[in-house]
Design a protein around this motif. Structure first.
Motif, PDB file in Angstrom:
ATOM      1  N   ASN A 111       0.817  -1.225   0.000  1.00  0.00           N
ATOM      2  CA  ASN A 111       0.000   0.000   0.000  1.00  0.00           C
ATOM      3  C   ASN A 111       0.843   1.263   0.000  1.00  0.00           C
ATOM      4  O   ASN A 111       0.322   2.375   0.124  1.00  0.00           O
ATOM      5  CB  ASN A 111      -0.963   0.014   1.190  1.00  0.00           C
ATOM      6  N   GLY A 112       2.183   1.101  -0.107  1.00  0.00           N
ATOM      7  CA  GLY A 112       3.073   2.252  -0.169  1.00  0.00           C
ATOM      8  C   GLY A 112       3.587   2.727   1.167  1.00  0.00           C
ATOM      9  O   GLY A 112       4.442   3.626   1.214  1.00  0.00           O
ATOM     10  N   SER A 113       3.115   2.150   2.274  1.00  0.00           N
ATOM     11  CA  SER A 113       3.568   2.588   3.595  1.00  0.00           C
ATOM     12  C   SER A 113       4.891   1.914   3.957  1.00  0.00           C
ATOM     13  O   SER A 113       5.225   0.836   3.468  1.00  0.00           O
ATOM     14  CB  SER A 113       2.511   2.271   4.656  1.00  0.00           C
ATOM     15  N   LEU A 114       5.625   2.573   4.840  1.00  0.00           N
ATOM     16  CA  LEU A 114       6.919   2.063   5.293  1.00  0.00           C
ATOM     17  C   LEU A 114       6.709   1.134   6.481  1.00  0.00           C
ATOM     18  O   LEU A 114       6.103   1.524   7.494  1.00  0.00           O
ATOM     19  CB  LEU A 114       7.833   3.223   5.679  1.00  0.00           C
ATOM     20  N   TYR A 115       7.193  -0.113   6.373  1.00  0.00           N
ATOM     21  CA  TYR A 115       7.071  -1.081   7.467  1.00  0.00           C
ATOM     22  C   TYR A 115       7.892  -0.604   8.654  1.00  0.00           C
ATOM     23  O   TYR A 115       9.001  -0.077   8.505  1.00  0.00           O
ATOM     24  CB  TYR A 115       7.530  -2.446   6.988  1.00  0.00           C
ATOM     25  N   SER A 116       7.349  -0.787   9.860  1.00  0.00           N
ATOM     26  CA  SER A 116       7.952  -0.215  11.065  1.00  0.00           C
ATOM     27  C   SER A 116       9.288  -0.846  11.439  1.00  0.00           C
ATOM     28  O   SER A 116      10.132  -0.204  12.073  1.00  0.00           O
ATOM     29  CB  SER A 116       6.978  -0.346  12.242  1.00  0.00           C
ATOM     30  N   GLU A 117       9.497  -2.116  11.100  1.00  0.00           N
ATOM     31  CA  GLU A 117      10.711  -2.819  11.499  1.00  0.00           C
ATOM     32  C   GLU A 117      11.780  -2.723  10.404  1.00  0.00           C
ATOM     33  O   GLU A 117      11.470  -2.765   9.220  1.00  0.00           O
ATOM     34  CB  GLU A 117      10.413  -4.297  11.776  1.00  0.00           C
ATOM     35  N   LYS A 118      13.025  -2.589  10.846  1.00  0.00           N
ATOM     36  CA  LYS A 118      14.162  -2.630   9.914  1.00  0.00           C
ATOM     37  C   LYS A 118      14.550  -4.077   9.650  1.00  0.00           C
ATOM     38  O   LYS A 118      14.363  -4.958  10.499  1.00  0.00           O
ATOM     39  CB  LYS A 118      15.360  -1.882  10.499  1.00  0.00           C
ATOM     40  N   GLY A 119      15.112  -4.333   8.471  1.00  0.00           N
ATOM     41  CA  GLY A 119      15.537  -5.683   8.110  1.00  0.00           C
ATOM     42  C   GLY A 119      17.038  -5.778   7.931  1.00  0.00           C
ATOM     43  O   GLY A 119      17.728  -4.769   7.795  1.00  0.00           O
ATOM     44  N   GLN A 120      17.527  -6.999   7.934  1.00  0.00           N
ATOM     45  CA  GLN A 120      18.948  -7.255   7.741  1.00  0.00           C
ATOM     46  C   GLN A 120      19.123  -8.268   6.616  1.00  0.00           C
ATOM     47  O   GLN A 120      18.452  -9.313   6.618  1.00  0.00           O
ATOM     48  CB  GLN A 120      19.576  -7.809   9.028  1.00  0.00           C
ATOM     49  N   ILE A 121      19.989  -7.945   5.663  1.00  0.00           N
ATOM     50  CA  ILE A 121      20.288  -8.904   4.605  1.00  0.00           C
ATOM     51  C   ILE A 121      21.093 -10.044   5.208  1.00  0.00           C
ATOM     52  O   ILE A 121      22.150  -9.820   5.810  1.00  0.00           O
ATOM     53  CB  ILE A 121      21.065  -8.244   3.451  1.00  0.00           C
ATOM     54  N   GLN A 122      20.599 -11.265   5.059  1.00  0.00           N
ATOM     55  CA  GLN A 122      21.238 -12.425   5.684  1.00  0.00           C
ATOM     56  C   GLN A 122      22.112 -13.205   4.719  1.00  0.00           C
ATOM     57  O   GLN A 122      23.240 -13.569   5.046  1.00  0.00           O
ATOM     58  CB  GLN A 122      20.172 -13.363   6.259  1.00  0.00           C
ATOM     59  N   THR A 123      21.560 -13.527   3.554  1.00  0.00           N
ATOM     60  CA  THR A 123      22.268 -14.426   2.651  1.00  0.00           C
ATOM     61  C   THR A 123      22.149 -13.946   1.208  1.00  0.00           C
ATOM     62  O   THR A 123      21.270 -13.156   0.858  1.00  0.00           O
ATOM     63  CB  THR A 123      21.715 -15.860   2.725  1.00  0.00           C
ATOM     64  N   SER A 124      23.051 -14.459   0.401  1.00  0.00           N
ATOM     65  CA  SER A 124      22.992 -14.246  -1.045  1.00  0.00           C
ATOM     66  C   SER A 124      23.442 -15.528  -1.716  1.00  0.00           C
ATOM     67  O   SER A 124      24.314 -16.240  -1.195  1.00  0.00           O
ATOM     68  CB  SER A 124      23.893 -13.095  -1.467  1.00  0.00           C
ATOM     69  N   SER A 125      22.845 -15.828  -2.862  1.00  0.00           N
ATOM     70  CA  SER A 125      23.272 -17.018  -3.597  1.00  0.00           C
ATOM     71  C   SER A 125      24.713 -16.876  -4.085  1.00  0.00           C
ATOM     72  O   SER A 125      25.422 -17.861  -4.232  1.00  0.00           O
ATOM     73  CB  SER A 125      22.337 -17.263  -4.788  1.00  0.00           C
ATOM     74  N   GLY A 126      25.123 -15.615  -4.343  1.00  0.00           N
ATOM     75  CA  GLY A 126      26.491 -15.382  -4.822  1.00  0.00           C
ATOM     76  C   GLY A 126      26.730 -15.885  -6.232  1.00  0.00           C
ATOM     77  O   GLY A 126      27.863 -15.873  -6.703  1.00  0.00           O
ATOM     78  N   GLN A 127      25.673 -16.317  -6.901  1.00  0.00           N
ATOM     79  CA  GLN A 127      25.802 -16.832  -8.263  1.00  0.00           C
ATOM     80  C   GLN A 127      24.784 -16.141  -9.156  1.00  0.00           C
ATOM     81  O   GLN A 127      23.648 -15.896  -8.755  1.00  0.00           O
ATOM     82  CB  GLN A 127      25.573 -18.345  -8.293  1.00  0.00           C
TER      83      GLN A 127
END
Length: 375
Positions: free
Chosen positions: A234-250
């Protein structure tokens, strides 16, 4: 003759008057002051920009609920969205036929047991061969195994949740015939105390990430990377911040992208399986020259500004833009701290034009423009 002379004098006087007025108008135009134009003196500023990427949301744990035995659903004991505990009964299958099979199997076990019990003393007295006893014991073992299998199937007819979580869509209702070979699960139980947000970067963006993130290995770069935002559908900003955990790296050869996964806390269960949105990844530009986009114009595909020179004349200058953030440009090259540029109205100006500069405070010039209307 006298009249003609007088007439010529009148015409000559009128001509002199017209010429005098024209000269006076030209003099007045020539003496008009240069136009007043807003000017800002550039300084450095730290700004944060965001790049957005489409994302799909899933619960951290998604447990497909499937049947281990075939049968008709007798009862559905939960509803969609309901919170359940590990081990809680979700479905019951009809077991009448299985119970009848179990009774018959139990009877065969009893018969086989009687046969073994009858042969044991006969073998001990050497009346019959021990081979007959071993055959009877084998029949007993087979009967017990058959009974155990049927009893297990009766147990499988009570279908329980394997995890704590929330029930998703229920795909089969009472009376439906199900089996372990069904492609569609009965339902999915999801643990949504935390959720995963999956998104992808293209090859260029992935290389930029590797180049600018702190750390030697991919794991270090991910752990040191800034927290990310989630923009909801709906365009609103979620209250919690996130952290990038993993990447496929490929790099996926079909899409040319690299997949990433961020994790967000979900204390109010606002997010659930199947939500969509956008991941916002921040980029901080420290001590860069920034200018309002309204101070620029395009010329043959280049971004230009008007710089104030000596004598209050303006000249065009080409700039390189590092990033666009809201109404601002982050300048890569072409301008320096202390330069003065035209702030707005550049469409009406020309090169080497004289102006009357009206200096505007820098912070006022780069202040976000208030929205008159909201969506």
């Amino acid at each position: 003759m006298k009249r003609k002379h007088t007439y010529k004098l009148i015409l000559f006087s009128a001509f002199l008057a017209v010429v005098g007025c024209g000269n006076q108008e030209k003099k007045e135009v020539a003496q008009a002051p240069p136009p007043s134009i807003p000017i800002i003196q550039l300084t450095t500023k730290t700004v944060t920009g965001f790049k957005e990427y489409p994302t799909n949301i899933e619960g951290v744990i998604n447990s497909d609920v499937r049947a281990k035995t075939a049968g008709y659903i007798q009862k559905v004991l939960v509803d969609e969205g309901q919170k359940v505990k590990k081990g809680q009964v979700l479905f019951k299958l009809e077991t009448q036929a299985l119970s009848e099979d179990a009774g018959a199997a139990k009877a065969r076990v009893n018969v086989a047991q009687v046969e073994v019990d009858k042969l044991v003393p006969l073998v001990e007295k050497n009346i019959i061969s021990s081979v007959q006893l071993e055959t009877a014991k084998a029949n007993l073992a087979q009967a017990k195994a058959n009974y155990s299998s049927i009893a297990a199937n009766i147990g499988y007819a009570t279908i329980r949740s394997q995890v704590d979580g929330h029930v998703g869509r229920i795909n089969f209702r009472e009376g439906a015939l199900i089996s372990p070979n069904d492609a569609t699960p009965l339902t999915t139980v999801s643990d949504i105390k935390q959720v995963y947000a999956f998104f992808s970067l293209n090859e260029t963006e992935y290389l930029d990430f590797l180049e600018h993130a702190e750390g030697k290995s991919l794991e270090e770069k991910l752990s040191n990377y800034a927290e990310v935002n989630l923009i909801l559908a709906n365009g609103s900003l979620y209250s919690e911040k996130g952290q990038i955990q993993t990447s496929s790296g490929q790099i996926n050869q079909n899409t040319g992208t690299v997949s990433f996964r961020a994790v967000f806390d979900n204390p109010n269960q606002l997010l659930t399986n199947g939500n969509s949105g956008k991941i916002q990844i921040p980029t901080v530009y420290e001590n860069h020259i920034v200018i309002p986009q309204e101070a620029t114009f395009e010329q043959q595909g280049n971004i230009m500004v008007f710089k104030l020179q000596e004598g209050n004349k303006i000249t065009t200058a080409m700039i390189e833009v590092k990033a666009a953030i809201d109404h601002l440009y982050v300048v890569e090259s072409g301008l320096q701290k202390g330069d003065k540029i035209v702030m707005s109205g550049v469409g009406k100006l020309r090169n080497d034009m004289a102006i009357t500069p009206q200096e505007v405070p820098f912070e006022k010039a780069v202040k976000p423009i208030a929205k008159l209307f909201r969506n």
